[in-house]
Design a protein around this motif. Structure first.
Motif, PDB file in Angstrom:
ATOM      1  N   ARG A 193      43.246  38.049  56.847  1.00  0.00           N
ATOM      2  CA  ARG A 193      43.323  36.935  55.884  1.00  0.00           C
ATOM      3  C   ARG A 193      43.604  37.436  54.467  1.00  0.00           C
ATOM      4  O   ARG A 193      44.402  36.859  53.738  1.00  0.00           O
ATOM      5  N   LEU A 194      42.925  38.502  54.083  1.00  0.00           N
ATOM      6  CA  LEU A 194      43.141  39.036  52.736  1.00  0.00           C
ATOM      7  C   LEU A 194      44.520  39.689  52.616  1.00  0.00           C
ATOM      8  O   LEU A 194      45.251  39.443  51.656  1.00  0.00           O
ATOM      9  N   PHE A 195      44.865  40.509  53.587  1.00  0.00           N
ATOM     10  CA  PHE A 195      46.125  41.243  53.530  1.00  0.00           C
ATOM     11  C   PHE A 195      47.322  40.299  53.529  1.00  0.00           C
ATOM     12  O   PHE A 195      48.341  40.577  52.890  1.00  0.00           O
ATOM     13  N   ALA A 196      47.208  39.166  54.212  1.00  0.00           N
ATOM     14  CA  ALA A 196      48.299  38.189  54.249  1.00  0.00           C
ATOM     15  C   ALA A 196      48.631  37.662  52.850  1.00  0.00           C
ATOM     16  O   ALA A 196      49.760  37.252  52.580  1.00  0.00           O
ATOM     17  N   ARG A 197      47.669  37.712  51.948  1.00  0.00           N
ATOM     18  CA  ARG A 197      47.882  37.234  50.578  1.00  0.00           C
ATOM     19  C   ARG A 197      48.491  38.297  49.664  1.00  0.00           C
ATOM     20  O   ARG A 197      48.720  38.054  48.493  1.00  0.00           O
ATOM     21  N   ALA A 214      34.477  45.885  42.145  1.00  0.00           N
ATOM     22  CA  ALA A 214      34.796  44.974  43.243  1.00  0.00           C
ATOM     23  C   ALA A 214      36.313  44.801  43.381  1.00  0.00           C
ATOM     24  O   ALA A 214      36.839  44.755  44.502  1.00  0.00           O
ATOM     25  N   LEU A 215      37.012  44.722  42.263  1.00  0.00           N
ATOM     26  CA  LEU A 215      38.470  44.590  42.317  1.00  0.00           C
ATOM     27  C   LEU A 215      39.140  45.852  42.867  1.00  0.00           C
ATOM     28  O   LEU A 215      40.144  45.771  43.571  1.00  0.00           O
ATOM     29  N   VAL A 216      38.585  47.020  42.559  1.00  0.00           N
ATOM     30  CA  VAL A 216      39.102  48.257  43.139  1.00  0.00           C
ATOM     31  C   VAL A 216      38.974  48.191  44.652  1.00  0.00           C
ATOM     32  O   VAL A 216      39.921  48.467  45.389  1.00  0.00           O
ATOM     33  N   GLY A 217      37.795  47.803  45.143  1.00  0.00           N
ATOM     34  CA  GLY A 217      37.595  47.685  46.582  1.00  0.00           C
ATOM     35  C   GLY A 217      38.546  46.679  47.206  1.00  0.00           C
ATOM     36  O   GLY A 217      39.185  46.953  48.229  1.00  0.00           O
ATOM     37  N   LEU A 218      38.666  45.509  46.592  1.00  0.00           N
ATOM     38  CA  LEU A 218      39.583  44.483  47.095  1.00  0.00           C
ATOM     39  C   LEU A 218      41.021  44.994  47.104  1.00  0.00           C
ATOM     40  O   LEU A 218      41.776  44.728  48.042  1.00  0.00           O
ATOM     41  N   SER A 219      41.392  45.750  46.093  1.00  0.00           N
ATOM     42  CA  SER A 219      42.766  46.271  46.026  1.00  0.00           C
ATOM     43  C   SER A 219      43.082  47.170  47.212  1.00  0.00           C
ATOM     44  O   SER A 219      44.206  47.192  47.704  1.00  0.00           O
ATOM     45  N   ARG A 220      42.092  47.904  47.698  1.00  0.00           N
ATOM     46  CA  ARG A 220      42.311  48.803  48.840  1.00  0.00           C
ATOM     47  C   ARG A 220      42.583  48.004  50.120  1.00  0.00           C
ATOM     48  O   ARG A 220      43.380  48.411  50.955  1.00  0.00           O
ATOM     49  N   VAL A 221      41.943  46.833  50.239  1.00  0.00           N
ATOM     50  CA  VAL A 221      42.227  45.948  51.372  1.00  0.00           C
ATOM     51  C   VAL A 221      43.614  45.337  51.191  1.00  0.00           C
ATOM     52  O   VAL A 221      44.420  45.312  52.128  1.00  0.00           O
TER      53      VAL A 221
END
Length: 184
Positions: free
Chosen positions: A23-27, A146-153
């Motif tokens: 779901r995240l990667f699709a965005r 948190a944004l660094v972590g999200l960026s890796r996903v």
């Protein structure tokens, strides 16, 4: 019976992790999102931490030496644990995961395995260490981490649970270092 229940729980956790990743990667398919994720991820690269410490020392910021000691000790704890976990668990990255099809990461990861996220662990070493010394900085630092972590996903190189494991590793390494130095 216990082993069956544990296996079922792990299977459900893996399913949730893969589904949330998808779901995240699709965005992340837009150029803006991919480039933003790339630069957010880059903000957690090692050389920038050295630059941060040098900047704090050059500007003669209060407790800059304490921050330096805390970061050095926390990274000295985090890095070997990160390598041990990553090379013991050997979790496949999203591109290599059997249950995922057609995942092509936006970047080439620096190593083979995904758990824990090293960028996230390092970011949370910084987040925790700086927040212990400068508590007023907690909220912006937490947002950045948190944004660094999200960026890796979003870049396609980590699953959400890799990020949570990296966060835990970074926080615990910093707290252990702070305890050792008598800061916490």
């Amino acid at each position: 019976m216990y082993n069956e229940a544990a296996a079922m729980l792990l299977k459900r956790l893996e399913y949730w992790d893969h589904a949330f990743f998808c779901r995240l990667f699709a965005r992340s398919s837009s150029q803006v999102m991919a480039k933003s994720s790339y630069w957010l991820s880059k903000s957690a690269d090692g050389p920038l931490y050295l630059l941060l410490v040098l900047l704090l020392l050059m500007l003669d910021v209060a407790d800059a030496w304490l921050v330096t000691q805390l970061l050095l000790l926390a990274f000295a704890l985090e890095l070997p644990l990160y390598l041990l976990l990553k090379n013991s668990i050997k979790r496949a990255r999203p591109e290599q995961a059997v249950s995922l099809h057609r995942i092509v990461a936006h970047i080439i990861p620096s190593d083979t395995f995904s758990l824990p996220s090293g960028h996230t662990a390092a970011a949370f070493v910084v987040v925790t260490s700086l927040s212990l010394i400068y508590p007023a900085c907690l909220l912006p630092l937490l947002c950045w981490g948190a944004l660094v972590g999200l960026s890796r996903v979003m870049l396609g190189v980590h699953f959400p649970l890799d990020i949570l494991a990296g966060m835990a590793l970074g926080v615990l390494s910093s707290l252990a270092a702070a305890n050792w130095l008598g800061v916490w």
